[in-house]
Design an enzyme around this catalytic site. Structure first.
Site, PDB file in Angstrom:
ATOM      1  N   SER A 336      67.287  81.756  16.670  1.00 60.89           N
ATOM      2  CA  SER A 336      66.024  82.210  17.255  1.00 60.89           C
ATOM      3  C   SER A 336      64.843  81.706  16.433  1.00 60.89           C
ATOM      4  CB  SER A 336      65.988  83.740  17.300  1.00 60.89           C
ATOM      5  OG  SER A 336      64.701  84.208  17.671  1.00 60.89           O
ATOM      6  N   GLU A 522      75.887  76.120  25.147  1.00 57.84           N
ATOM      7  CA  GLU A 522      75.203  76.527  23.925  1.00 57.84           C
ATOM      8  C   GLU A 522      76.219  76.906  22.858  1.00 57.84           C
ATOM      9  OE1 GLU A 522      71.724  79.110  24.691  1.00 57.84           O
ATOM     10  OE2 GLU A 522      72.291  78.997  26.813  1.00 57.84           O
ATOM     11  N   ASP A 694      46.355  68.699  32.564  1.00 56.64           N
ATOM     12  CA  ASP A 694      47.144  69.933  32.487  1.00 56.64           C
ATOM     13  C   ASP A 694      48.370  69.805  31.585  1.00 56.64           C
ATOM     14  OD1 ASP A 694      48.828  68.405  34.058  1.00 56.64           O
ATOM     15  OD2 ASP A 694      48.828  69.748  35.780  1.00 56.64           O
ATOM     16  N   THR A 699      44.510  73.512  27.617  1.00 56.48           N
ATOM     17  CA  THR A 699      44.137  73.942  28.956  1.00 56.48           C
ATOM     18  C   THR A 699      45.146  74.943  29.508  1.00 56.48           C
ATOM     19  OG1 THR A 699      45.324  72.099  30.001  1.00 56.48           O
ATOM     20  CG2 THR A 699      42.992  71.747  29.444  1.00 56.48           C
TER      21      THR A 699
END
Length: 772
Positions: A336, A522, A694, A699
């Site tokens: 994590s 994973e 974008d 932004t």
């Protein structure tokens, strides 16, 4: 056993769950299309293959046609050149940014509502000097690669290039951002989680991936590849430390950390030493943006790629320029980025325990946090750490990769692999199943009901609901998965399609002394270490010594998690999500050792191809319908509703609101390459120059959905310290769906423009005059 009691709130939630499940099952039956492949341009969920060759395993006239081959002349080579040809390419693969779930957290209601950054596919091709032998690695800013996505990409590559790019030499790897659109899967678990199959998003992603490979193919030139490795500190924690502790102490003692801190970097340059690209593999979950986020973005590894590419592509807008930097996934299963660790959000105390549970509120209150003031700040802090270390390793990379290229691939039925633990004892993998702790979620994104991590026993209440709605899991399935208590017996569910894959890809490519293992899921930290060590030893046994083996995660097909046998016994989230049972890792190690041996002994041609995976042509419709866009009375699309102010200072936020249309239309009719532009007026040329789009992290593009086709768009520009003073404006680019009575829908493009505003720098005037 004591009688189970429920609070009024919990009973209400259970009632809702039962009703939602019943409705879902009914919808699956109603929405499943039972006959014929229909041409679809409006998200029906069916793909038209009239312009492409039939997918592997299909029958019919298209399957027998010879594929056209596009021949691109190879670049002229220096005299006596015997090195590599290297090519890099990047293309947009964003897909829908509205009316679609975000893929990763499986949180109901976490639909996309705009854009923080665009998503890109980054492709790298390495070929031997004669161009005949080559390998392709593609890192894609999506949650994971679905089997359907890979099969269609391979199909289109075959249609264009013949046998040049194949299942054995092309790796597709997802970065695992949890802020990308869902809807591109074919197995029922993921289709339900996506609320249907979005052909619009699927086509957008496929086109982007193929385009990135085409660009890399066109950019092939003589070059060199250097490899470097180094430790990254301060970016990750193990989110299941109690599972990790189940591994033998003697094994754990060989490592200084319960996460893999090593980053592997490839530096690609041409023969003049000019930069071409970078690939970095590092184990970290892109979950700095948590499950309250609704903006599509590439998360922490995407921010690292953004910083690297912006530095190398001077003068280009984000997403443009020749240099390509990919920050690819690795064995991130239990890793994590939320480095402050798990705490009870209601009391502030630590919930770093075996069940990730709080005294008050249980597991729902236990959440991990990143180092920043908010999730966006945390994303940028972690991304900058990764970028900075990659930059250092890139600058000091001096070990050149040389030698032959290799590739090996097999399709394997992972539900029926016999694994030899030693010369006399064998075990088998299982049909897929998800355990109770799967429903608990993780400290990065908790579940919503009364499940906790570490559940090794079922619950009679939930067992009854499961049995009534889905059917009882067989005794064989329960025995195979022990000690996992089965919540969803997905391997025994086949309507409307199988719920989980049976046929899985295993694949290795080699570039000289580097081996890239393509992992279909994973891997946890220790799982990745065991695989790397086993593959490295296998290569060494057959004469290929000192190989660097890297784990590339989320490749080719998604199969959830893979833990060690010991971690499996603890049945935290990762183990409950290890769908092929406790011996999954041992099976993968055995299979990848077989691939390594085949490459090392030059016997790849003798490998069994394996059973081909299915390609389903009828899938569930999206649950969110397409409707016509409308404007308020007296307004047009793109009109300004809330204007900008006349003046802003560096560090402030410019905000403007437009009459909007559903952004998913723009994924269907790709008229514009961006939803927004920040433009600066240039006095010398009397023109407006785009300074942000974008894809810029400065932004934000928010879509606010109203009733009956009405909607607004808010665009924000967070003015950076680097902004030059001057006159600016903001433009909005959209597409609206127009639907006349009894007429087919059409999609029309439009633009909106804010009034001009001035950006001034903030400064303090210092009085330097002498007063005596």
């Amino acid at each position: 056993m004591a009688k189970r009691s429920f609070s009024a709130l919990e009973a209400f939630l259970i009632f809702l769950l039962v009703m939602m499940t019943a409705i879902t099952v009914a919808l699956l039956s109603l929405l499943f299309i039972t006959s014929g492949t229909i041409e679809n341009n409006k998200d029906s969920g069916n793909v038209d293959f009239s312009t492409t060759q039939s997918p592997p395993g299909t029958q019919g006239p298209a399957a027998t046609q010879s594929a056209p081959v596009t021949c691109t002349p190879e670049p002229p080579l220096p005299q006596n050149f015997s090195g590599y040809l290297v090519g890099a390419g990047r293309a947009d693969c964003t897909g829908q940014v509205a009316d679609i779930n975000l893929m990763g957290y499986s949180k109901s209601g976490q639909n996309a509502q705009g854009v923080l950054t665009r998503l890109y596919s980054r492709a790298f091709i390495v070929a031997e000097s004669d161009g005949s032998n080559r390998v392709v690695f593609v890192s894609i800013e999506i949650g994971m690669v679905s089997q359907r996505l890979r099969l269609e990409v391979l199909n289109r590559l075959q249609s264009k290039y013949g046998s040049l790019y194949r299942r054995d030499n092309v790796i597709l790897s997802g970065t695992h951002t949890h802020s990308g659109p869902a809807g591109y899967f074919q197995y029922t678990v993921f289709v339900i989680a996506s609320e249907g199959f979005s052909n619009r998003t699927f086509e957008y992603m496929v086109n982007g991936i193929v385009k990135s490979i085409e660009i890399a193919h066109e950019n092939l030139k003589p070059g060199k590849i250097f490899i470097n490795k180094g430790i990254v500190d301060g970016a990750q924690i193990n989110r299941s430390p109690y599972s990790y502790l189940q591994n033998p102490q003697s094994e754990r003692a060989r490592y200084s950390s319960n996460t893999d801190k090593e980053m592997v970097v490839l530096k690609m340059v041409d023969l003049d030493g000019d930069d071409l690209g970078l690939i970095s593999w590092f184990a970290i979950h892109p979950v700095s943006m948590n499950n309250s986020n609704h903006l599509v973005n590439s998360d922490n590894v995407g921010y690292a790629a953004y910083l690297f590419e912006q530095e190398k592509n001077t003068g280009y807008l984000p997403g443009e320029g020749p240099y390509v930097a990919a920050f690819a996934s690795s064995n991130l299963g239990d890793v994590s980025p939320n480095i402050l660790g798990p705490r009870c959000i209601n009391t502030g105390e630590s919930c770093d325990n075996a069940n990730s549970s709080c005294p008050i509120g249980g597991s729902n209150m236990c959440m991990a946090a990143g180092p920043g003031q908010d999730m966006l700040d945390s994303t940028q802090i972690i991304g900058r750490i990764i970028y900075q270390r990659a930059k250092e390793l890139y600058a000091s990379a001096s070990q050149e990769l040389t030698g032959a290229l290799g590739s090996a691939h097999q399709w394997v039925n992972m539900t029926d692999v016999t694994v030899w633990l030693n010369s006399t004892h064998a075990v088998k993998t299982c049909k897929p199943a998800l355990g109770y702790s799967f429903a608990a979620g993780t400290i990065d994104g908790v579940g919503g009901l009364n499940f906790t991590q570490g559940m090794t026993e079922g619950d009679p209440f939930w067992d009854t609901i499961r049995d009534e709605l889905l059917g009882k899991p067989s005794e064989e399935l329960k025995e195979c998965h022990k000690p996992k208590p089965i919540l969803l017996p997905t391997g025994e569910l086949s309507r409307p399609h199988p719920w989980h894959p049976e046929i899985v890809d295993v694949q290795i490519i080699t570039i000289g002394s580097l081996a890239v293992t393509a992992i279909p899921g994973e891997f946890t930290t220790m799982s990745g270490r065991r695989l790397r060590e086993a593959v490295q030893a296998e290569f060494a046994t057959y004469g290929m010594r000192n190989m660097t083996v890297t784990v590339s995660g989320l490749c080719n097909v998604y199969t959830h998690y893979i833990t060690t046998y010991e971690e499996y016994q603890a049945q935290r989230y990762e183990a409950a999500s290890t769908i092929y049972g406790p011996h999954s890792l041992s099976a993968y190690i055995q299979l990848f050792r077989g691939l390594a041996k085949a490459i090392a002994t030059d016997t790849v041609a003798n490998l069994s191809k394996g059973p081909e995976p299915p390609f389903f042509s009828q899938l569930i419709l999206p649950l969110i319908p397409n409707i016509a866009d409308r404007t308020p009375l007296g307004r047009n699309f793109g009109d300004v509703l809330e204007p900008v102010k006349p003046e802003y200072r560096v560090g402030e936020v410019v905000e403007v609101v437009f009459v909007g249309a559903n952004p998913k239309n723009s994924a269907e009719n790709q008229t514009h390459s961006t939803f927004l532009a920040v433009e600066k007026y240039e006095d010398d040329s009397a023109t407006w120059r785009v300074v942000h789009n974008d894809a810029s992290w400065e932004t934000r593009f928010y879509w606010h959905k109203g009733l009956l086709g009405l909607s607004n768009v808010t665009i924000e520009w967070h003015i950076p310290d680097t902004a030059q003073p001057g006159i600016y404006r903001i433009k909005y680019f959209g597409n609206n769906r127009k639907q006349e009575l009894l007429q087919p829908a059409v999609i029309l493009s439009f633009e909106g423009t804010s009034s001009a505003f001035e950006v001034v720098t903030t400064y303090w005037k210092v009085d330097t005059s002498f007063k005596g």
